[in-house]
Design a protein around this motif. Structure first.
Motif, PDB file in Angstrom:
ATOM      1  N   SER A   7     -17.536 -43.738  23.459  1.00  0.00           N
ATOM      2  CA  SER A   7     -18.076 -44.260  24.770  1.00  0.00           C
ATOM      3  C   SER A   7     -17.088 -43.849  25.950  1.00  0.00           C
ATOM      4  O   SER A   7     -17.471 -44.271  27.107  1.00  0.00           O
ATOM      5  N   THR A   8     -15.977 -43.292  25.611  1.00  0.00           N
ATOM      6  CA  THR A   8     -15.093 -42.916  26.683  1.00  0.00           C
ATOM      7  C   THR A   8     -14.390 -41.574  26.397  1.00  0.00           C
ATOM      8  O   THR A   8     -14.694 -41.105  25.297  1.00  0.00           O
ATOM      9  N   TYR A   9     -13.819 -41.069  27.398  1.00  0.00           N
ATOM     10  CA  TYR A   9     -12.995 -39.819  26.976  1.00  0.00           C
ATOM     11  C   TYR A   9     -11.600 -40.107  26.636  1.00  0.00           C
ATOM     12  O   TYR A   9     -11.098 -41.098  27.017  1.00  0.00           O
ATOM     13  N   HIS A  10     -11.157 -39.248  25.956  1.00  0.00           N
ATOM     14  CA  HIS A  10      -9.444 -39.580  25.682  1.00  0.00           C
ATOM     15  C   HIS A  10      -9.019 -38.297  25.885  1.00  0.00           C
ATOM     16  O   HIS A  10      -9.176 -37.002  25.681  1.00  0.00           O
ATOM     17  N   ILE A  11      -7.576 -38.370  26.461  1.00  0.00           N
ATOM     18  CA  ILE A  11      -6.812 -37.550  26.790  1.00  0.00           C
ATOM     19  C   ILE A  11      -5.603 -37.335  25.599  1.00  0.00           C
ATOM     20  O   ILE A  11      -4.892 -38.442  25.620  1.00  0.00           O
ATOM     21  N   ASN A  12      -5.179 -36.217  25.223  1.00  0.00           N
ATOM     22  CA  ASN A  12      -3.890 -36.314  24.454  1.00  0.00           C
ATOM     23  C   ASN A  12      -2.809 -35.522  24.953  1.00  0.00           C
ATOM     24  O   ASN A  12      -1.615 -35.572  24.267  1.00  0.00           O
ATOM     25  N   SER A  13      -3.065 -34.797  26.050  1.00  0.00           N
ATOM     26  CA  SER A  13      -1.970 -34.195  26.613  1.00  0.00           C
ATOM     27  C   SER A  13      -2.109 -33.763  27.978  1.00  0.00           C
ATOM     28  O   SER A  13      -3.561 -33.648  28.459  1.00  0.00           O
ATOM     29  N   CYS A  14      -1.128 -33.681  28.864  1.00  0.00           N
ATOM     30  CA  CYS A  14      -1.436 -33.353  30.439  1.00  0.00           C
ATOM     31  C   CYS A  14       0.019 -32.777  31.058  1.00  0.00           C
ATOM     32  O   CYS A  14       0.967 -33.034  30.347  1.00  0.00           O
ATOM     33  N   GLU A  15      -0.319 -32.027  32.066  1.00  0.00           N
ATOM     34  CA  GLU A  15       1.041 -31.812  32.931  1.00  0.00           C
ATOM     35  C   GLU A  15       0.774 -32.144  34.370  1.00  0.00           C
ATOM     36  O   GLU A  15      -0.161 -32.030  34.884  1.00  0.00           O
ATOM     37  N   THR A  16       1.778 -32.488  34.814  1.00  0.00           N
ATOM     38  CA  THR A  16       1.955 -32.951  36.303  1.00  0.00           C
ATOM     39  C   THR A  16       1.818 -31.561  37.280  1.00  0.00           C
ATOM     40  O   THR A  16       2.782 -30.741  36.868  1.00  0.00           O
ATOM     41  N   ILE A  17       0.911 -31.546  38.296  1.00  0.00           N
ATOM     42  CA  ILE A  17       0.774 -30.402  38.998  1.00  0.00           C
ATOM     43  C   ILE A  17       1.868 -30.688  40.410  1.00  0.00           C
ATOM     44  O   ILE A  17       2.472 -29.805  40.830  1.00  0.00           O
ATOM     45  N   GLU A  18       1.436 -31.971  41.056  1.00  0.00           N
ATOM     46  CA  GLU A  18       2.227 -32.606  42.043  1.00  0.00           C
ATOM     47  C   GLU A  18       2.701 -33.798  42.148  1.00  0.00           C
ATOM     48  O   GLU A  18       1.700 -34.551  41.540  1.00  0.00           O
ATOM     49  N   MET A  19       3.897 -34.023  42.203  1.00  0.00           N
ATOM     50  CA  MET A  19       4.637 -35.245  42.075  1.00  0.00           C
ATOM     51  C   MET A  19       4.541 -36.536  43.216  1.00  0.00           C
ATOM     52  O   MET A  19       4.605 -37.379  43.109  1.00  0.00           O
ATOM     53  N   PHE A  20       4.438 -35.437  44.438  1.00  0.00           N
ATOM     54  CA  PHE A  20       4.483 -36.463  45.636  1.00  0.00           C
ATOM     55  C   PHE A  20       5.650 -37.391  45.559  1.00  0.00           C
ATOM     56  O   PHE A  20       5.558 -38.567  45.892  1.00  0.00           O
ATOM     57  N   TYR A  21       6.686 -36.537  45.660  1.00  0.00           N
ATOM     58  CA  TYR A  21       8.092 -37.407  45.476  1.00  0.00           C
ATOM     59  C   TYR A  21       8.484 -37.999  46.749  1.00  0.00           C
ATOM     60  O   TYR A  21       8.980 -39.154  46.554  1.00  0.00           O
ATOM     61  N   ASN A  22       8.083 -37.428  47.944  1.00  0.00           N
ATOM     62  CA  ASN A  22       8.339 -38.094  49.212  1.00  0.00           C
ATOM     63  C   ASN A  22       7.502 -39.627  49.256  1.00  0.00           C
ATOM     64  O   ASN A  22       8.018 -40.375  50.054  1.00  0.00           O
TER      65      ASN A  22
END
Length: 126
Positions: A7-22
């Motif tokens: 009934s839902t999607y599952h994520i088992n890994s990902c990478e950050t593209i932009e952190m928006f640190y400011n």
């Protein structure tokens, strides 16, 4: 990796593209970013194709994070562009012309069905 469950999607890994640190270092910027995030949450649904909204959201977050532009102006532009994406495109009408002082009063009107709502009005030199 993204895969669909029952009934839902599952994520088992990902990478950050932009952190928006400011956004983390400036409370005012964080306040505006939080505000537009709440708006996005209210107008979108899960599993909805909202690529244009996501693109607008990311571009606005980048502008808030990386520039020193007037945040009220940035959020106002975000809201107007979001309204256009959602199908509520406002129209600009000329309301009053003052020939003596060479000024024109323009109004921004949002029309939904038979209801017209004036969003903003401003005098501009002709």
């Amino acid at each position: 990796m993204l895969y669909q469950g029952t009934s839902t999607y599952h994520i088992n890994s990902c990478e950050t593209i932009e952190m928006f640190y400011n956004l983390r270092t400036d409370l005012d910027k964080l306040k505006y970013a939080s505000h537009i995030t709440k708006i996005i949450y209210d107008v979108t649904n899960e599993n909805e194709n909202s690529y244009k909204i996501l693109q607008l959201f990311l571009n606005t977050l980048y502008t808030i994070s990386e520039t020193d532009k007037d945040m009220d102006l940035v959020v106002s532009i975000f809201k107007l562009r979001l309204m256009c994406i959602l199908g509520f495109t406002p129209s600009i009408r000329t309301a009053v012309k003052n020939v003596k002082q060479k000024r024109i009063f323009y109004i921004l009107v949002l029309k939904i069905a038979d209801l017209s709502v004036v969003l903003v009005g401003k005098w501009i030199r002709a």
